[in-house]
Design a protein around this motif. Sequence first.
Motif, PDB file in Angstrom:
ATOM      1  N   ILE A   1       3.562   0.882   2.881  1.00  0.00           N
ATOM      2  CA  ILE A   1       3.111   0.055   4.002  1.00  0.00           C
ATOM      3  C   ILE A   1       3.024  -1.394   3.546  1.00  0.00           C
ATOM      4  CG2 ILE A   1       1.297  -0.302   5.726  1.00  0.00           C
ATOM      5  CD1 ILE A   1       0.424   2.653   4.973  1.00  0.00           C
ATOM      6  N   ASP A   2       3.791  -2.252   4.194  1.00  0.00           N
ATOM      7  CA  ASP A   2       3.795  -3.677   3.861  1.00  0.00           C
ATOM      8  C   ASP A   2       2.802  -4.392   4.769  1.00  0.00           C
ATOM      9  OD1 ASP A   2       4.233  -6.267   3.227  1.00  0.00           O
ATOM     10  OD2 ASP A   2       6.356  -6.319   3.778  1.00  0.00           O
ATOM     11  N   ILE A   3       1.552  -4.486   4.325  1.00  0.00           N
ATOM     12  CA  ILE A   3       0.511  -5.121   5.125  1.00  0.00           C
ATOM     13  C   ILE A   3       0.591  -6.640   5.030  1.00  0.00           C
ATOM     14  CG2 ILE A   3      -1.992  -5.455   5.322  1.00  0.00           C
ATOM     15  CD1 ILE A   3      -2.370  -2.582   4.568  1.00  0.00           C
ATOM     16  N   SER A   4       1.043  -7.142   3.887  1.00  0.00           N
ATOM     17  CA  SER A   4       1.037  -8.592   3.683  1.00  0.00           C
ATOM     18  C   SER A   4       1.955  -9.331   4.637  1.00  0.00           C
ATOM     19  CB  SER A   4       1.454  -8.917   2.241  1.00  0.00           C
ATOM     20  OG  SER A   4       2.796  -8.488   2.012  1.00  0.00           O
ATOM     21  N   SER A   5       2.990  -8.642   5.142  1.00  0.00           N
ATOM     22  CA  SER A   5       3.909  -9.293   6.090  1.00  0.00           C
ATOM     23  C   SER A   5       4.171  -8.365   7.254  1.00  0.00           C
ATOM     24  CB  SER A   5       5.228  -9.632   5.397  1.00  0.00           C
ATOM     25  OG  SER A   5       5.821  -8.454   4.869  1.00  0.00           O
ATOM     26  N   LYS A   6       3.097  -7.888   7.867  1.00  0.00           N
ATOM     27  CA  LYS A   6       3.211  -6.851   8.891  1.00  0.00           C
ATOM     28  C   LYS A   6       3.735  -7.344  10.229  1.00  0.00           C
ATOM     29  CE  LYS A   6      -1.726  -7.095   9.946  1.00  0.00           C
ATOM     30  NZ  LYS A   6      -2.087  -8.011   8.872  1.00  0.00           N
TER      31      LYS A   6
ATOM     32  N   MET B   1       0.842  -1.189   0.000  1.00  0.00           N
ATOM     33  CA  MET B   1       0.000   0.000   0.000  1.00  0.00           C
ATOM     34  C   MET B   1       0.882   1.246   0.000  1.00  0.00           C
ATOM     35  SD  MET B   1      -2.730   1.295   2.920  1.00  0.00           S
ATOM     36  CE  MET B   1      -3.865  -0.057   2.656  1.00  0.00           C
ATOM     37  N   LYS B   2       0.491   2.247  -0.781  1.00  0.00           N
ATOM     38  CA  LYS B   2       1.277   3.478  -0.866  1.00  0.00           C
ATOM     39  C   LYS B   2       0.362   4.680  -0.601  1.00  0.00           C
ATOM     40  CE  LYS B   2       4.394   3.658  -4.063  1.00  0.00           C
ATOM     41  NZ  LYS B   2       5.668   3.765  -3.295  1.00  0.00           N
ATOM     42  N   ILE B   3       0.846   5.611   0.207  1.00  0.00           N
ATOM     43  CA  ILE B   3       0.093   6.828   0.524  1.00  0.00           C
ATOM     44  C   ILE B   3       0.987   8.030   0.268  1.00  0.00           C
ATOM     45  CG2 ILE B   3      -1.058   8.162   2.336  1.00  0.00           C
ATOM     46  CD1 ILE B   3      -1.725   5.540   3.731  1.00  0.00           C
ATOM     47  N   SER B   4       0.441   9.048  -0.382  1.00  0.00           N
ATOM     48  CA  SER B   4       1.173  10.296  -0.593  1.00  0.00           C
ATOM     49  C   SER B   4       0.668  11.351   0.383  1.00  0.00           C
ATOM     50  CB  SER B   4       0.981  10.795  -2.029  1.00  0.00           C
ATOM     51  OG  SER B   4       1.570   9.906  -2.941  1.00  0.00           O
TER      52      SER B   4
ATOM     53  N   LEU C   1       3.912  18.093   8.703  1.00  0.00           N
ATOM     54  CA  LEU C   1       4.365  18.218  10.090  1.00  0.00           C
ATOM     55  C   LEU C   1       3.617  17.315  11.077  1.00  0.00           C
ATOM     56  CD1 LEU C   1       4.979  22.078  10.364  1.00  0.00           C
ATOM     57  CD2 LEU C   1       6.589  20.253   9.747  1.00  0.00           C
ATOM     58  N   LYS C   2       2.717  16.499  10.580  1.00  0.00           N
ATOM     59  CA  LYS C   2       2.058  15.538  11.468  1.00  0.00           C
ATOM     60  C   LYS C   2       2.999  14.377  11.758  1.00  0.00           C
ATOM     61  CE  LYS C   2      -2.781  16.388  10.212  1.00  0.00           C
ATOM     62  NZ  LYS C   2      -4.021  15.796   9.638  1.00  0.00           N
ATOM     63  N   ARG C   3       2.865  13.806  12.964  1.00  0.00           N
ATOM     64  CA  ARG C   3       3.639  12.605  13.294  1.00  0.00           C
ATOM     65  C   ARG C   3       3.170  11.449  12.414  1.00  0.00           C
ATOM     66  NH1 ARG C   3       5.408  11.334  19.233  1.00  0.00           N
ATOM     67  NH2 ARG C   3       4.792   9.252  18.514  1.00  0.00           N
ATOM     68  N   LEU C   4       4.110  10.609  12.024  1.00  0.00           N
ATOM     69  CA  LEU C   4       3.794   9.487  11.156  1.00  0.00           C
ATOM     70  C   LEU C   4       2.743   8.566  11.784  1.00  0.00           C
ATOM     71  CD1 LEU C   4       4.318   7.721   8.655  1.00  0.00           C
ATOM     72  CD2 LEU C   4       6.254   6.692   9.912  1.00  0.00           C
ATOM     73  N   ASP C   5       2.946   8.184  13.058  1.00  0.00           N
ATOM     74  CA  ASP C   5       2.010   7.234  13.679  1.00  0.00           C
ATOM     75  C   ASP C   5       0.620   7.846  13.850  1.00  0.00           C
ATOM     76  OD1 ASP C   5       2.847   9.000  15.640  1.00  0.00           O
ATOM     77  OD2 ASP C   5       3.158   7.483  17.178  1.00  0.00           O
ATOM     78  N   SER C   6       0.567   9.132  14.184  1.00  0.00           N
ATOM     79  CA  SER C   6      -0.722   9.809  14.346  1.00  0.00           C
ATOM     80  C   SER C   6      -1.457   9.901  13.008  1.00  0.00           C
ATOM     81  CB  SER C   6      -0.504  11.205  14.925  1.00  0.00           C
ATOM     82  OG  SER C   6      -1.730  11.891  15.026  1.00  0.00           O
ATOM     83  N   PHE C   7      -0.734  10.257  11.971  1.00  0.00           N
ATOM     84  CA  PHE C   7      -1.319  10.374  10.629  1.00  0.00           C
ATOM     85  C   PHE C   7      -1.895   9.035  10.168  1.00  0.00           C
ATOM     86  CE2 PHE C   7      -0.412   9.690   6.054  1.00  0.00           C
ATOM     87  CZ  PHE C   7      -1.335  10.568   5.510  1.00  0.00           C
ATOM     88  N   LEU C   8      -1.127   7.955  10.342  1.00  0.00           N
ATOM     89  CA  LEU C   8      -1.574   6.650   9.856  1.00  0.00           C
ATOM     90  C   LEU C   8      -2.712   6.080  10.690  1.00  0.00           C
ATOM     91  CD1 LEU C   8       1.803   4.955   8.863  1.00  0.00           C
ATOM     92  CD2 LEU C   8       0.047   5.914   7.362  1.00  0.00           C
ATOM     93  N   SER C   9      -2.752   6.399  11.979  1.00  0.00           N
ATOM     94  CA  SER C   9      -3.825   5.870  12.820  1.00  0.00           C
ATOM     95  C   SER C   9      -5.197   6.383  12.380  1.00  0.00           C
ATOM     96  CB  SER C   9      -3.582   6.218  14.291  1.00  0.00           C
ATOM     97  OG  SER C   9      -3.703   7.613  14.505  1.00  0.00           O
ATOM     98  N   LYS C  10      -5.211   7.530  11.697  1.00  0.00           N
ATOM     99  CA  LYS C  10      -6.465   8.085  11.187  1.00  0.00           C
ATOM    100  C   LYS C  10      -6.766   7.620   9.766  1.00  0.00           C
ATOM    101  CE  LYS C  10      -6.466  12.241  14.067  1.00  0.00           C
ATOM    102  NZ  LYS C  10      -5.464  11.721  15.005  1.00  0.00           N
ATOM    103  N   ARG C  11      -5.733   7.161   9.077  1.00  0.00           N
ATOM    104  CA  ARG C  11      -5.928   6.667   7.714  1.00  0.00           C
ATOM    105  C   ARG C  11      -6.173   5.164   7.679  1.00  0.00           C
ATOM    106  NH1 ARG C  11      -4.024  10.054   3.550  1.00  0.00           N
ATOM    107  NH2 ARG C  11      -4.784   8.398   2.190  1.00  0.00           N
ATOM    108  N   LEU C  12      -5.463   4.443   8.527  1.00  0.00           N
ATOM    109  CA  LEU C  12      -5.588   2.977   8.556  1.00  0.00           C
ATOM    110  C   LEU C  12      -6.473   2.578   9.732  1.00  0.00           C
ATOM    111  CD1 LEU C  12      -1.840   2.070   7.909  1.00  0.00           C
ATOM    112  CD2 LEU C  12      -3.675   2.321   6.223  1.00  0.00           C
ATOM    113  N   VAL C  13      -7.766   2.740   9.561  1.00  0.00           N
ATOM    114  CA  VAL C  13      -8.691   2.533  10.683  1.00  0.00           C
ATOM    115  C   VAL C  13      -8.764   1.073  11.116  1.00  0.00           C
ATOM    116  CG1 VAL C  13     -10.093   4.536  10.124  1.00  0.00           C
ATOM    117  CG2 VAL C  13     -10.644   2.326   9.096  1.00  0.00           C
ATOM    118  N   GLN C  14      -8.256   0.147  10.284  1.00  0.00           N
ATOM    119  CA  GLN C  14      -8.290  -1.258  10.660  1.00  0.00           C
ATOM    120  C   GLN C  14      -7.206  -1.614  11.673  1.00  0.00           C
ATOM    121  OE1 GLN C  14      -7.185   0.026   7.806  1.00  0.00           O
ATOM    122  NE2 GLN C  14      -6.188  -1.477   6.478  1.00  0.00           N
ATOM    123  N   PHE C  15      -6.272  -0.671  11.913  1.00  0.00           N
ATOM    124  CA  PHE C  15      -5.186  -0.924  12.848  1.00  0.00           C
ATOM    125  C   PHE C  15      -5.243   0.060  14.009  1.00  0.00           C
ATOM    126  CE2 PHE C  15      -3.015  -2.000   8.687  1.00  0.00           C
ATOM    127  CZ  PHE C  15      -3.247  -3.362   8.800  1.00  0.00           C
TER     128      PHE C  15
END
Length: 322
Positions: free
Chosen positions: A60-65, A1-4, A11-25
Amino acid sequence: MKISVSSSDELKRLDSFLSKRLVQFSRTNIQKMIANGLILVNEKIVKKNFRLSYSDSIDIDISSKADKSKVSLKKWDYPLEVLYQDKDIAIINKPRGVIVHPAPGNHDRTLVNILLHRFDKELKNALDPSRPGIVHRLDKDTTGIMIIALNEHAHWKISDQFKDRTIQKEYIALTWRQWKEQSGIIENILGRNKKNPIQFESSDTGKKALSHFELIKAGEYLSAVRFFPKTGRTHQIRVHCKEFGFPIFGDELYGGGIKKSKEFMKNVKAKLDNHFSLVQGHCLHAYSIEFEHPSTLKKVKFSVDPNKNFNTIYNAILNDEI
C-alpha cells in the motif's frame, strides 16, 4: 506499508479486507487507491473485488495515495481565522466572498487554496488533491463555522456523520419583512430550476429538505431568525426563506436583493441601502456546529459570532432600528 494475508482472510474481497484493517480510510477511498494502482497484490495491479489467498502480499503506497499530477493548485495567502486545531481537525471561520473549492473559472482564489497555504504540511497527502480537507461546504457569501479534516481518518469519520445527519448546525439569517411565527418547520423537495441551473426551488422530483427555525427578533422591515437544518441541501436555507415569503437580506439569487428597498419610503430605503452596502451579499451566517470528535469520540461544539458588518445590521434589528 505491507500486509500479509492470513488463512482466516482467504477469499475475502480486497476492498472489504482493507476497509477493516485501514480504519483511517473509508472503503470508497480504499477503492480509489486500488483503481489508481496504489495498492498492489503480489506486486500486481488488481481490481477492488479481487479475492485474496493465503500468504498474498499487499503493498500500500500511502505516501502518494492520490495522483497529484492531474491536479495542481496554487496556495493563497489570505486571512483565515482558525478557531481550533488538533492533529485531526481544524475549525475555521469561513470569510465572505470566497467559494469553497475550485470551479470552472476560479482555480486560484478559493478556500481550498487558502487551506493549502495555512495547512500545507497537514494536507499534502490528501486523497483528493482537488478538495483537501473539505467535508462540507458553505455558499460563497455565507460566513461562519466549517470543519476541516486534516487526515483521512478524520475525513471518513466526519463525512459519515454528515451522511447519517447526526451533526447539529445552527445558522443566523437576516431576512426581509416581519416574521409572524415564533418557530416552526419548513419542509419540501428541492430540485434545480430548469431555466436557471444554479438556482434551486420546490419540485416534484429532487431531494427532501428540512429546516427548523426560531425567530430571534422581528423588526419593522427586517427579521433575525435562527435555522437548524436537518438536511444539507444546496441553498437549502436560502430557498426555504424565499418560499416562506421572507427572502434573506441581500440574496439577489432568491429575490432578496437590494431592489426590494424600493418598496419602502424614501428614508427607509436609504437606511436599507446603507446596510446593504456594508455586506454586498446575502446575510447568512453559520453560527455553530456540534459533532463527535473523530478520535476521542466525544461530542464537541464550536461557535463563532458574525463579522462586524453583519452585526451592524443584526443589532439594528435587535434594537428596533429597522
